[in-house]
Design a protein around this motif. Structure first.
Motif, mmCIF file in Angstrom:
data_model
loop_
_atom_site.group_PDB
_atom_site.id
_atom_site.type_symbol
_atom_site.label_atom_id
_atom_site.label_comp_id
_atom_site.label_asym_id
_atom_site.label_seq_id
_atom_site.Cartn_x
_atom_site.Cartn_y
_atom_site.Cartn_z
ATOM 1 N N GLU A 193 25.772 -7.109 1.166
ATOM 2 C CA GLU A 193 26.866 -7.590 2.028
ATOM 3 C C GLU A 193 26.371 -7.740 3.471
ATOM 4 O O GLU A 193 26.636 -8.748 4.124
ATOM 5 C CB GLU A 193 28.030 -6.598 2.013
ATOM 6 N N ASN A 194 25.648 -6.726 3.932
ATOM 7 C CA ASN A 194 25.218 -6.740 5.328
ATOM 8 C C ASN A 194 24.318 -7.931 5.638
ATOM 9 O O ASN A 194 24.468 -8.593 6.666
ATOM 10 C CB ASN A 194 24.491 -5.432 5.668
ATOM 11 N N VAL A 195 23.368 -8.205 4.742
ATOM 12 C CA VAL A 195 22.453 -9.325 4.997
ATOM 13 C C VAL A 195 23.237 -10.640 4.974
ATOM 14 O O VAL A 195 23.064 -11.501 5.848
ATOM 15 C CB VAL A 195 21.301 -9.349 3.959
ATOM 16 N N TYR A 196 24.119 -10.786 3.987
ATOM 17 C CA TYR A 196 24.880 -12.044 3.920
ATOM 18 C C TYR A 196 25.772 -12.212 5.149
ATOM 19 O O TYR A 196 25.908 -13.312 5.682
ATOM 20 C CB TYR A 196 25.724 -12.098 2.645
ATOM 21 N N LEU A 197 26.395 -11.121 5.591
ATOM 22 C CA LEU A 197 27.266 -11.219 6.777
ATOM 23 C C LEU A 197 26.474 -11.680 7.998
ATOM 24 O O LEU A 197 26.965 -12.465 8.812
ATOM 25 C CB LEU A 197 27.932 -9.864 7.055
ATOM 26 N N MET A 198 25.235 -11.187 8.096
ATOM 27 C CA MET A 198 24.391 -11.632 9.216
ATOM 28 C C MET A 198 24.154 -13.136 9.123
ATOM 29 O O MET A 198 24.216 -13.854 10.124
ATOM 30 C CB MET A 198 23.054 -10.888 9.196
ATOM 31 N N LEU A 199 23.885 -13.612 7.905
ATOM 32 C CA LEU A 199 23.625 -15.043 7.701
ATOM 33 C C LEU A 199 24.880 -15.866 7.990
ATOM 34 O O LEU A 199 24.832 -16.869 8.710
ATOM 35 C CB LEU A 199 23.181 -15.300 6.251
ATOM 36 N N ALA A 200 25.993 -15.450 7.406
ATOM 37 C CA ALA A 200 27.230 -16.223 7.542
ATOM 38 C C ALA A 200 27.716 -16.246 8.984
ATOM 39 O O ALA A 200 28.145 -17.293 9.485
ATOM 40 C CB ALA A 200 28.303 -15.628 6.632
ATOM 41 N N ASP A 201 27.631 -15.104 9.664
ATOM 42 C CA ASP A 201 28.117 -15.067 11.047
ATOM 43 C C ASP A 201 27.187 -15.823 11.989
ATOM 44 O O ASP A 201 27.601 -16.212 13.087
ATOM 45 C CB ASP A 201 28.305 -13.619 11.506
#
Lengths: 302, 441
Positions: B209-217
């Motif tokens: 989740e954390n890595v994807y959130l970094m990408l999406a944000d």
């Protein structure tokens, strides 16, 4: 004689009301620890919780959701894999080990029995950590050993959807084979020495001895291991939870992890209860099948 | 002796086993606060590190000699989640429970009291101005419409980032990647020299989740937050693009081979601390490694082998990811605990008092309340990292999910794309479908 029989019947009639009282403790325990939980779970399975935590009647909706969910069928498939592989493999290897230990070790018999039984009494957490490190593709013990002879894993056993469940099944077999061995050792002890000597005098040895003497004589152990294997399959949880948590992408999900996820992580008590009832039905069907085909009595003897 | 085992008894075992996970809703312990002699007992359950909590308790008890804090530490999953569920069902929850904002808090909201009034009474009308904006946002996540109650008080905050092994980078003459191609290049160099390039514990969900959130944000700040509330589509181009990049990290050699079978803790963290990993997605809490009992790995001491950075730019002329974060761990006051003034006093000390100071001095994570900072001596390197996190925290994006069902669907999508069993668009369509049905149920 007739008067004595009559007196006995009168005595029995006087005592009869008290006979039922002896059943009460068992009934109370059964009601509290088996019937009540089943009733509670069955009742809860008919409710669902809304987005903001309000519980409402769902009827059979949870059951429909369970059966419509593709992950449920992955779980069913995995449980079949688990039962079909672990039970016979553990029985065969356990039986061979028992025979080898009893037949070919003498002074060191206790040592070998202990060594093969150690995984059974080892903490499942330790087993999960050790085997995860054995399987690890980069730094794993298995990979490092294989690297010496030029073999490199193309996929990670626990990290690949196609291999994860089988990788855990191997660990489970390793963990529980010692138990099968112990059961077979106990079974072998019940076979009369005269029977084995007679068979040998008749020329039975090797496969023939196993097929026509040992296997029939150990049929009680086989039935017990089959029954315990089915129970163990339905109870599977810690090894999978610790090694893959049911992943990747639910590929190694089993009933235990799936129910836990919905009941405790997602807070879907109704859905998890419906799943539990489905497992209960499966367990009952399996039990009835076993009683039908194997009988209801189990012992170490054939 | 022939001792038959009745199959019916065995079936009883099976029945019990099959319902065991839900049916053992029995009192976990006598958790209600009681008065022991003349002392008031406050019970606390959490997964918060015990050694640090013990210091916070000692500091509180020193100034409150008539109060005894009984702390029960649990591993988060499955022990803590199981204990909470059982205690809630049997009405034996302790006075204070550790919580994460959003899904977990919402699950136990019926057993908690809103803390707004107590907070105002303790810290004054403008108490919220002392909190970080992202934390305030997370404190009401998932509440029903019209309910502004704060059922969780942040104990510590965090910022998510990437950490890199400065010793390995220096040895291999690598620079901190600022673009995705540079990250892929660095990963290849690290791999070719025997390092694990970027360790991802993809068997668990939180690091994914954390890595994807970094990408999406990075691609569309705040869009994922709208998507989780059904106010934007999960199949928006930016989220699909982020999912595509997420999948590529597994296939382009950025993450280690077999990442889907690996856990971030303890395995990944140990390898990273030992210097065998190049990069790892962690957060501000990584600083606490320096405070563990000796012997410490050489790289960990004073963090001299590590430094943080943010996910490199995905687009050719883009920027690195903005900070993502919020409440690391928080606490809720149960209805039983609300009857004991000492329970709130202790909770308040954990977030804005001697308890909080004890945690910060263990470098456990960032403060919940502004203007707190560790009072222990720190090296210039560590001080610089710590202050950098505090700056980032003040404008961090939300990292939490409000609804467990949507979070679970999202976690499934991440795992499916990582495993290559679904395309990014197909996986996100499923999340969208769950989101729509969740809001219409």
């Amino acid at each position: 004689m007739p008067s004595r029989a009559l007196a006995a019947r009168r005595h029995a009639r006087r005592q009869r009301p008290f006979h039922h009282l002896f059943v009460l403790p068992a009934l109370a325990i059964f009601a509290l620890f088996v019937a009540y939980p089943i009733g509670w779970v069955a009742y809860t399975s008919l409710f669902a919780v809304s987005l903001h935590g309000v519980s409402h009647w769902a009827g059979l909706g949870n059951y429909r959701s369970v059966l419509d969910n593709p992950t449920f069928w992955i779980v069913v498939r995995n449980m079949f894999y688990w039962a079909l592989i672990t039970i016979p493999v553990q029985m065969v290897i356990g039986g061979l080990l028992a025979w080898a230990v009893e037949e070919y070790t003498h002074r060191s018999r206790a040592l070998f029995r202990t060594l093969f039984f150690v995984p059974v009494i080892t903490s499942v957490v330790v087993i999960a950590i050790v085997w995860s490190n054995i399987y690890a593709p980069y730094y794993g013990i298995l990979q490092q050993g294989l690297s010496e002879i030029g073999i490199h894993f193309q996929t990670a056993l626990l990290g690949s959807a196609g291999t994860a469940i089988f990788a855990i099944i191997i660990v489970n077999v390793w963990e529980w084979t010692g138990f099968s061995m112990l059961m077979y050792i106990a079974g072998l002890k019940t076979i009369p020495v005269q029977l084995l000597e007679a068979a040998r005098m008749d020329g039975a040895s090797g496969i023939n001895l196993a097929r026509f003497v040992l296997v029939p004589a150990l049929s009680g152990v086989n039935r017990s291991l089959l029954l315990l294997g089915v129970i163990g399959t339905l109870q599977t949880f810690p090894l999978v939870f610790l090694m893959t948590d049911g992943g990747p992408d639910h590929a190694s999900e089993v009933f235990g992890t799936y129910i836990f996820r919905h009941g405790f992580v997602l807070g879907q008590t109704g859905y998890a209860s419906a799943l539990s009832v489905v497992v209960l039905v499966i367990a009952l069907v399996m039990t009835l099948l076993q009683i039908r085909f194997l009988g209801s009595k189990f012992s170490l003897k054939g | 002796m022939h001792r038959p085992i009745r199959a019916i008894a065995a079936s009883g075992f099976m029945i019990s086993a099959s319902v065991l996970s839900l049916a053992t809703i029995l009192p976990a312990s006598s958790a209600a606060a009681t008065v022991s002699g003349k002392k008031t007992v406050v019970t606390v359950w959490s997964w918060f590190i015990k050694s640090t909590m013990d210091k916070a308790i000692a500091a509180f008890e020193k100034t409150h000699p008539n109060v005894v804090i009984r702390y029960s530490y649990y591993n988060y999953s499955p022990q803590y989640l199981t204990a909470l569920k059982a205690a809630a069902a049997s009405n034996t929850l302790p006075d204070i429970i550790g919580l994460q904002p959003g899904a977990l808090t919402q699950q136990y909201r019926p057993y908690l009291v809103p803390l707004n009034r107590l907070a105002e009474k303790t810290w004054g009308k403008n108490w919220e101005s002392r909190l970080y904006p992202v934390d305030i946002k997370q404190m009401t996540m998932g509440n029903p419409p019209g309910n502004s109650g704060m059922y969780i008080m942040p104990q510590e905050s965090q910022v998510i980032c990437l950490w890199y092994n400065t010793v390995a980078f220096k040895r291999l003459h690598l620079t901190v990647p600022t673009t995705l191609p540079e990250l892929v290049h660095d990963a290849k160099v690290l791999s070719s020299h025997g390092y694990i390039p970027m360790y991802q514990g993809a068997a668990g969900a939180w690091q994914n989740e954390n890595v994807y959130l970094m990408l999406a944000d990075q691609l569309a700040p705040g869009l994922i937050d709208k998507a989780q509330y059904g106010k934007a589509s999960w199949t928006s181009p930016a989220l699909v693009k982020a999912m595509t990049v997420w999948g590529s990290l597994f296939h382009d050699g950025v993450f280690q081979s077999g990442a889907l079978g690996d856990q971030a803790y303890p395995t990944g963290a140990q390898l990273f601390a030992d210097g065998r990993v190049g990069i790892m997605a962690l957060g501000s809490w990584w600083l606490q490694e320096d405070r563990y009992p000796p012997p410490l790995p050489p790289l960990v001491k004073n963090m001299k082998g590590f430094a943080p950075f943010y996910f490199p730019a995905i687009e050719p002329h883009g920027h690195p990811s903005p900070p993502v974060g919020g409440v690391d761990v928080g606490d809720g006051l149960t209805k039983a605990g609300a009857k004991i003034p000492a329970a709130w006093q202790f909770l308040a000390s954990l977030v804005d008092g001697k308890g909080e100071q004890a945690s910060l001095n263990d470098l456990n994570d960032l403060p919940a309340f502004k203007f707190f900072e560790p009072t222990i001596p720190l090296t210039a390197h560590m001080k610089s990292i710590y202050n950098g996190f505090l700056v980032k925290l003040s404008h961090a994006h939300n990292q939490r999910f409000a609804y467990p069902v949507i979070e679970n669907a999202f976690d499934n999508a991440l795992a499916a794309v990582a495993a290559g069993t679904e395309s990014p668009l197909a996986a996100l369509k499923k999340v969208q479908s769950v989101t729509v049905s969740t809001f219409h149920s």
